[in-house]
Scaffold this active site. Structure first.
Site, PDB file in Angstrom:
ATOM      1  N   GLU A 178       1.062  -1.075   0.029  1.00 58.52           N
ATOM      2  CA  GLU A 178      -0.089  -0.149   0.070  1.00 58.52           C
ATOM      3  C   GLU A 178       0.856   1.362  -0.157  1.00 58.52           C
ATOM      4  O   GLU A 178       1.883   1.269   0.503  1.00 58.52           O
ATOM      5  CB  GLU A 178      -0.889   0.125   1.396  1.00 58.52           C
ATOM      6  CG  GLU A 178      -1.927   1.183   1.570  1.00 58.52           C
ATOM      7  CD  GLU A 178      -3.024   1.390   0.412  1.00 58.52           C
ATOM      8  OE1 GLU A 178      -2.688   1.309  -0.685  1.00 58.52           O
ATOM      9  OE2 GLU A 178      -4.054   1.246   0.903  1.00 58.52           O
ATOM     10  N   ASP A 179       0.363   2.379  -0.525  1.00 58.96           N
ATOM     11  CA  ASP A 179       1.226   3.637  -0.509  1.00 58.96           C
ATOM     12  C   ASP A 179       1.083   4.133   0.577  1.00 58.96           C
ATOM     13  O   ASP A 179       2.305   4.648   1.222  1.00 58.96           O
ATOM     14  CB  ASP A 179       0.597   4.389  -1.640  1.00 58.96           C
ATOM     15  CG  ASP A 179      -0.684   4.779  -1.573  1.00 58.96           C
ATOM     16  OD1 ASP A 179      -1.538   3.938  -0.979  1.00 58.96           O
ATOM     17  OD2 ASP A 179      -1.236   5.773  -2.078  1.00 58.96           O
ATOM     18  N   ASP A 182      -3.761   6.234   5.976  1.00 56.44           N
ATOM     19  CA  ASP A 182      -4.310   7.211   6.567  1.00 56.44           C
ATOM     20  C   ASP A 182      -5.121   6.971   7.624  1.00 56.44           C
ATOM     21  O   ASP A 182      -4.651   6.829   8.820  1.00 56.44           O
ATOM     22  CB  ASP A 182      -4.872   7.956   5.502  1.00 56.44           C
ATOM     23  CG  ASP A 182      -5.536   9.540   5.724  1.00 56.44           C
ATOM     24  OD1 ASP A 182      -5.695   9.841   7.082  1.00 56.44           O
ATOM     25  OD2 ASP A 182      -5.458  10.321   4.873  1.00 56.44           O
ATOM     26  N   THR A 186      -9.445   1.727   5.047  1.00 60.35           N
ATOM     27  CA  THR A 186      -9.339   0.960   4.075  1.00 60.35           C
ATOM     28  C   THR A 186      -8.676  -0.488   4.114  1.00 60.35           C
ATOM     29  O   THR A 186      -9.469  -1.435   3.713  1.00 60.35           O
ATOM     30  CB  THR A 186      -8.760   1.889   2.755  1.00 60.35           C
ATOM     31  OG1 THR A 186      -9.289   2.959   2.784  1.00 60.35           O
ATOM     32  CG2 THR A 186      -8.627   1.127   1.492  1.00 60.35           C
ATOM     33  N   PHE A 234      -1.620  16.416   3.623  1.00 53.82           N
ATOM     34  CA  PHE A 234      -1.855  15.753   2.455  1.00 53.82           C
ATOM     35  C   PHE A 234      -0.772  15.803   1.401  1.00 53.82           C
ATOM     36  O   PHE A 234      -0.199  16.624   0.978  1.00 53.82           O
ATOM     37  CB  PHE A 234      -3.219  16.251   1.677  1.00 53.82           C
ATOM     38  CG  PHE A 234      -3.645  15.301   0.793  1.00 53.82           C
ATOM     39  CD1 PHE A 234      -4.773  14.401   0.790  1.00 53.82           C
ATOM     40  CD2 PHE A 234      -3.376  15.418  -0.875  1.00 53.82           C
ATOM     41  CE1 PHE A 234      -5.223  13.693   0.398  1.00 53.82           C
ATOM     42  CE2 PHE A 234      -3.856  14.535  -1.648  1.00 53.82           C
ATOM     43  CZ  PHE A 234      -4.822  13.659  -1.362  1.00 53.82           C
ATOM     44  N   ARG A 247       0.639  11.997 -10.125  1.00 49.63           N
ATOM     45  CA  ARG A 247       1.299  10.687  -9.953  1.00 49.63           C
ATOM     46  C   ARG A 247       2.750  10.563 -10.388  1.00 49.63           C
ATOM     47  O   ARG A 247       3.527   9.887  -9.782  1.00 49.63           O
ATOM     48  CB  ARG A 247       0.264   9.579 -10.388  1.00 49.63           C
ATOM     49  CG  ARG A 247      -0.748   9.312  -9.753  1.00 49.63           C
ATOM     50  CD  ARG A 247      -1.480   7.947 -10.426  1.00 49.63           C
ATOM     51  NE  ARG A 247      -3.040   8.124 -10.195  1.00 49.63           N
ATOM     52  CZ  ARG A 247      -3.605   7.589  -8.947  1.00 49.63           C
ATOM     53  NH1 ARG A 247      -2.552   7.238  -8.016  1.00 49.63           N
ATOM     54  NH2 ARG A 247      -4.963   7.496  -8.981  1.00 49.63           N
TER      55      ARG A 247
HETATM   56  P1  IMP Z   1      -7.625   5.421   4.630  1.00 49.43           P
HETATM   57  O1  IMP Z   1      -8.589   4.531   4.408  1.00 49.43           O
HETATM   58  O2  IMP Z   1      -7.938   6.717   5.383  1.00 49.43           O
HETATM   59  O3  IMP Z   1      -6.160   4.743   5.186  1.00 49.43           O
HETATM   60  O4  IMP Z   1      -7.093   6.011   3.174  1.00 49.43           O
HETATM   61  C1  IMP Z   1      -5.967   5.089   2.521  1.00 49.43           C
HETATM   62  C2  IMP Z   1      -5.975   5.560   0.974  1.00 49.43           C
HETATM   63  O5  IMP Z   1      -6.351   7.089   0.985  1.00 49.43           O
HETATM   64  C3  IMP Z   1      -4.481   5.395   0.180  1.00 49.43           C
HETATM   65  O6  IMP Z   1      -4.410   4.247  -0.277  1.00 49.43           O
HETATM   66  C4  IMP Z   1      -4.528   6.559  -0.553  1.00 49.43           C
HETATM   67  O7  IMP Z   1      -4.885   6.175  -1.915  1.00 49.43           O
HETATM   68  C5  IMP Z   1      -5.608   7.567   0.133  1.00 49.43           C
HETATM   69  N1  IMP Z   1      -4.661   8.680   0.746  1.00 49.43           N
HETATM   70  C6  IMP Z   1      -4.846   8.911   1.763  1.00 49.43           C
HETATM   71  N2  IMP Z   1      -3.894  10.084   2.486  1.00 49.43           N
HETATM   72  C7  IMP Z   1      -3.513  10.304   1.276  1.00 49.43           C
HETATM   73  C8  IMP Z   1      -2.836  11.707   0.974  1.00 49.43           C
HETATM   74  O8  IMP Z   1      -2.066  12.367   1.975  1.00 49.43           O
HETATM   75  N3  IMP Z   1      -2.446  11.514  -0.507  1.00 49.43           N
HETATM   76  C9  IMP Z   1      -3.028  10.928  -1.462  1.00 49.43           C
HETATM   77  N4  IMP Z   1      -3.498   9.814  -1.276  1.00 49.43           N
HETATM   78  C10 IMP Z   1      -3.952   9.615   0.231  1.00 49.43           C
END
Ligand code: IMP
Length: 269
Positions: A178-179, A182, A186, A234, A247
């Protein structure tokens, strides 16, 4: 298998970027000129990202590789789209660790033409003595969408892109790539969904883990392996987008208000 979302005991070698860290001015780096005006600062330069990914690959290789004659493969799962650059860099480093641990059976015969003679004398690779090896299987999935700067709120995710998830995951060691984590919603939903496939093990490697402070505590799900712990900002670049843009920005950057306004949308990406 235990609850794969229970990661409380995870220890990490991640680089921690504190909240009072002063990111680098974009003018000190080479950025595509068409993005320069949308960047507030450079948080992690590309070179540092790649170096840390190399170290992460060593950690992962040490965890899974074995000296068995037929080592069990690790299934690397790329969570599209944002993880593609991290996935490619990590997969390549793991691949290099495997090739470094293999040696040639015999040097190519001098002057001999390279043709298919069953590998005899043309340098077929065999493992070095005591080599620890890790064959890799690669899968690509999509699980979510992200609109503007609001994180997903659903408790359930749908996995798309796999013809046969049972074949891909059952009885295998699985590593989700995963990238960024946050809120962690997810990933937790994805892990819950994957539990039905009876995997040998499932872990998560994330390039970034965002530190979300709520009250006095840090509120996010912790991945098993991660590259950097970052402040709650962000970020864009190195495969990560804001509404599909940036990207192809090489460094990991903090977006500014102009960038947020330029590409804001109400449409799911
Ligand atoms: P989570 O469910 O809140 O953990 O969101 C995870 C997903 O949100 C990541 O896989 C990203 O695709 C996107 N995301 C969360 N924070 C950022 C950010 O700072 N920049 C870009 N994408 C983000």
């Amino acid at each position: 298998m235990g609850d794969p979302t229970d990661l409380k005991s995870v220890k990490s070698s991640a680089i921690v970027i504190p909240d009072d860290f002063r990111p680098y001015p974009p003018g000190s780096f080479c950025l595509p000129s068409f993005y320069a005006k949308d960047v507030e600062s450079v948080l992690i330069p590309e070179g540092l990202l790649r170096d840390r990914i190399k170290a992460l690959a060593r950690e992962i290789h040490a965890k899974y590789a074995s000296t068995d004659e037929e080592p069990a493969p690790l299934v690397l799962v790329c969570v599209l789209k944002s993880s593609f650059k991290f996935f490619c860099a990590l997969q390549l480093e793991l691949e290099l660790l495997n090739t470094e641990q293999s040696q040639l059976i015999a040097p190519p015969v001098s002057g001999a033409p390279y043709h298919n003679n069953g590998g005899q004398g043309n340098g077929t690779a065999i493992p070095s003595a005591g080599a620890r090896l890790l064959p890799l299987l690669c899968e690509f999935i999509r699980v979510k969408s992200y609109v503007n700067t609001n994180s997903a709120t659903e408790n359930e995710v749908k996995i798309q892109g796999l013809a046969d998830p049972v074949e891909a995951f059952a009885q295998k060691d699985v590593l989700i790539v995963e990238d960024i984590i946050d809120s962690g919603r997810t990933m937790q939903a994805l892990l819950r969904n994957l539990q039905q496939y009876n995997m040998k093990s499932v872990r998560v490697v994330s390039m970034l883990w965002k530190r979300l402070i709520q009250g006095n505590s840090v509120s996010s799900f912790r991945p098993h392996f991660h590259g950097f712990e970052i402040p709650d900002r962000f970020v864009i670049g190195f495969g990560m987008d804001y509404n599909e843009r940036y990207r192809d920005l090489n460094h990991l950057c903090i977006i500014n208000a102009a960038g947020i306004a330029r590409y804001a949308t109400n449409q799911p990406s």
